[in-house]
Design a protein around this motif. Structure first.
Motif, PDB file in Angstrom:
ATOM      1  N   GLY A 148     -11.797  -8.885  -3.332  1.00  0.00           N
ATOM      2  CA  GLY A 148     -11.806  -7.918  -4.419  1.00  0.00           C
ATOM      3  C   GLY A 148     -10.652  -6.938  -4.347  1.00  0.00           C
ATOM      4  N   LEU A 149      -9.600  -7.293  -3.617  1.00  0.00           N
ATOM      5  CA  LEU A 149      -8.443  -6.411  -3.449  1.00  0.00           C
ATOM      6  C   LEU A 149      -7.522  -6.544  -4.657  1.00  0.00           C
ATOM      7  CD1 LEU A 149      -7.294  -4.523  -1.172  1.00  0.00           C
ATOM      8  CD2 LEU A 149      -5.685  -6.349  -0.756  1.00  0.00           C
ATOM      9  N   ARG A 150      -7.406  -5.463  -5.420  1.00  0.00           N
ATOM     10  CA  ARG A 150      -6.607  -5.462  -6.639  1.00  0.00           C
ATOM     11  C   ARG A 150      -5.783  -4.175  -6.699  1.00  0.00           C
ATOM     12  NH1 ARG A 150     -11.327  -7.854  -7.588  1.00  0.00           N
ATOM     13  NH2 ARG A 150     -11.460  -9.703  -8.878  1.00  0.00           N
ATOM     14  N   VAL A 151      -4.821  -4.153  -7.598  1.00  0.00           N
ATOM     15  CA  VAL A 151      -4.024  -2.949  -7.805  1.00  0.00           C
ATOM     16  C   VAL A 151      -4.955  -1.788  -8.130  1.00  0.00           C
ATOM     17  CG1 VAL A 151      -2.301  -1.844  -9.295  1.00  0.00           C
ATOM     18  CG2 VAL A 151      -1.970  -4.209  -8.539  1.00  0.00           C
TER      19      VAL A 151
ATOM     20  N   LEU B 178       0.827  -1.202   0.000  1.00  0.00           N
ATOM     21  CA  LEU B 178       0.000   0.000   0.000  1.00  0.00           C
ATOM     22  C   LEU B 178       0.862   1.254   0.000  1.00  0.00           C
ATOM     23  CD1 LEU B 178      -2.432  -1.040   2.899  1.00  0.00           C
ATOM     24  CD2 LEU B 178      -2.695  -1.498   0.457  1.00  0.00           C
ATOM     25  N   ASP B 179       0.437   2.281  -0.739  1.00  0.00           N
ATOM     26  CA  ASP B 179       1.156   3.550  -0.691  1.00  0.00           C
ATOM     27  C   ASP B 179       0.677   4.364   0.506  1.00  0.00           C
ATOM     28  OD1 ASP B 179      -1.261   4.812  -1.427  1.00  0.00           O
ATOM     29  OD2 ASP B 179      -0.596   5.244  -3.471  1.00  0.00           O
ATOM     30  N   ARG B 180       1.163   5.590   0.642  1.00  0.00           N
ATOM     31  CA  ARG B 180       0.821   6.396   1.829  1.00  0.00           C
ATOM     32  C   ARG B 180      -0.657   6.776   1.885  1.00  0.00           C
ATOM     33  NH1 ARG B 180       4.883   9.950  -0.387  1.00  0.00           N
ATOM     34  NH2 ARG B 180       5.997   9.418   1.496  1.00  0.00           N
ATOM     35  N   ARG B 181      -1.358   6.702   0.762  1.00  0.00           N
ATOM     36  CA  ARG B 181      -2.796   7.003   0.736  1.00  0.00           C
ATOM     37  C   ARG B 181      -3.657   5.738   0.829  1.00  0.00           C
ATOM     38  NH1 ARG B 181      -1.852  11.429  -3.716  1.00  0.00           N
ATOM     39  NH2 ARG B 181      -1.534  13.209  -2.340  1.00  0.00           N
ATOM     40  N   LEU B 182      -3.017   4.611   1.153  1.00  0.00           N
ATOM     41  CA  LEU B 182      -3.672   3.314   1.310  1.00  0.00           C
ATOM     42  C   LEU B 182      -4.270   2.801   0.003  1.00  0.00           C
ATOM     43  CD1 LEU B 182      -5.331   3.733   4.820  1.00  0.00           C
ATOM     44  CD2 LEU B 182      -3.058   2.868   4.248  1.00  0.00           C
ATOM     45  N   ARG B 183      -3.611   3.105  -1.093  1.00  0.00           N
ATOM     46  CA  ARG B 183      -3.974   2.569  -2.400  1.00  0.00           C
ATOM     47  C   ARG B 183      -3.040   1.390  -2.685  1.00  0.00           C
ATOM     48  NH1 ARG B 183      -7.247   4.422  -6.100  1.00  0.00           N
ATOM     49  NH2 ARG B 183      -7.245   6.512  -5.253  1.00  0.00           N
ATOM     50  N   VAL B 184      -3.598   0.318  -3.218  1.00  0.00           N
ATOM     51  CA  VAL B 184      -2.827  -0.891  -3.499  1.00  0.00           C
ATOM     52  C   VAL B 184      -1.940  -0.659  -4.722  1.00  0.00           C
ATOM     53  CG1 VAL B 184      -2.949  -3.343  -4.076  1.00  0.00           C
ATOM     54  CG2 VAL B 184      -4.633  -2.336  -2.513  1.00  0.00           C
TER      55      VAL B 184
END
Length: 126
Positions: A112-115, A73-79
């Motif tokens: 459903g966790l995807r990039v 995850l990046d700092r904005r909690l995006r995969v």
């Protein structure tokens, strides 16, 4: 977002599922101290939900008993990446990653966790 501490919480995944739903809530263990991050999932035969390692940008599965899914995850909690790792492997660090989620292999796809997906993390009050 705030600063997390070792403990329990909840992970909310906003993703796409085969049944059309888009939000999944998952029990979460939070590991922010050096000791908790180092122990991680070592010695476990299963995972109840997911484990958040923070800060972290890479993981390994040496001495693990089960294959795991890993989401960076990046700092904005995006995969930024999702991988399934068998025991005994060294994962490649992700430069943009600030946090790592770990779960049993296959769980993240079911959630459903995807990039590109965003997650939310809520910690339980002490």
């Amino acid at each position: 977002m705030g600063r997390w501490r070792d403990g329990r919480g909840q992970l909310t995944v906003r993703g796409e599922h085969d049944d059309g739903s888009s939000v999944t809530r998952v029990p979460l263990e939070i590991a922010t101290s050096y000791r908790a991050r180092t122990k991680g999932l070592l010695g476990r035969d299963s995972v109840d939900g997911a484990l958040l390692l923070s800060p972290a940008n890479g993981v390994h599965t040496f001495r693990m008993r089960i294959p795991i899914d890993v989401a960076y995850l990046d700092r904005r909690l995006r995969v930024v990446a999702v991988r399934t790792m068998p025991p005994g492997r060294l994962g490649r660090p992700r430069l943009r990653a600030r946090h790592v989620l770990e779960a049993e292999a296959g769980a993240m796809e079911a959630w459903g966790l995807r990039v590109g997906a965003r997650v939310a993390i809520e910690s339980e009050s002490p």
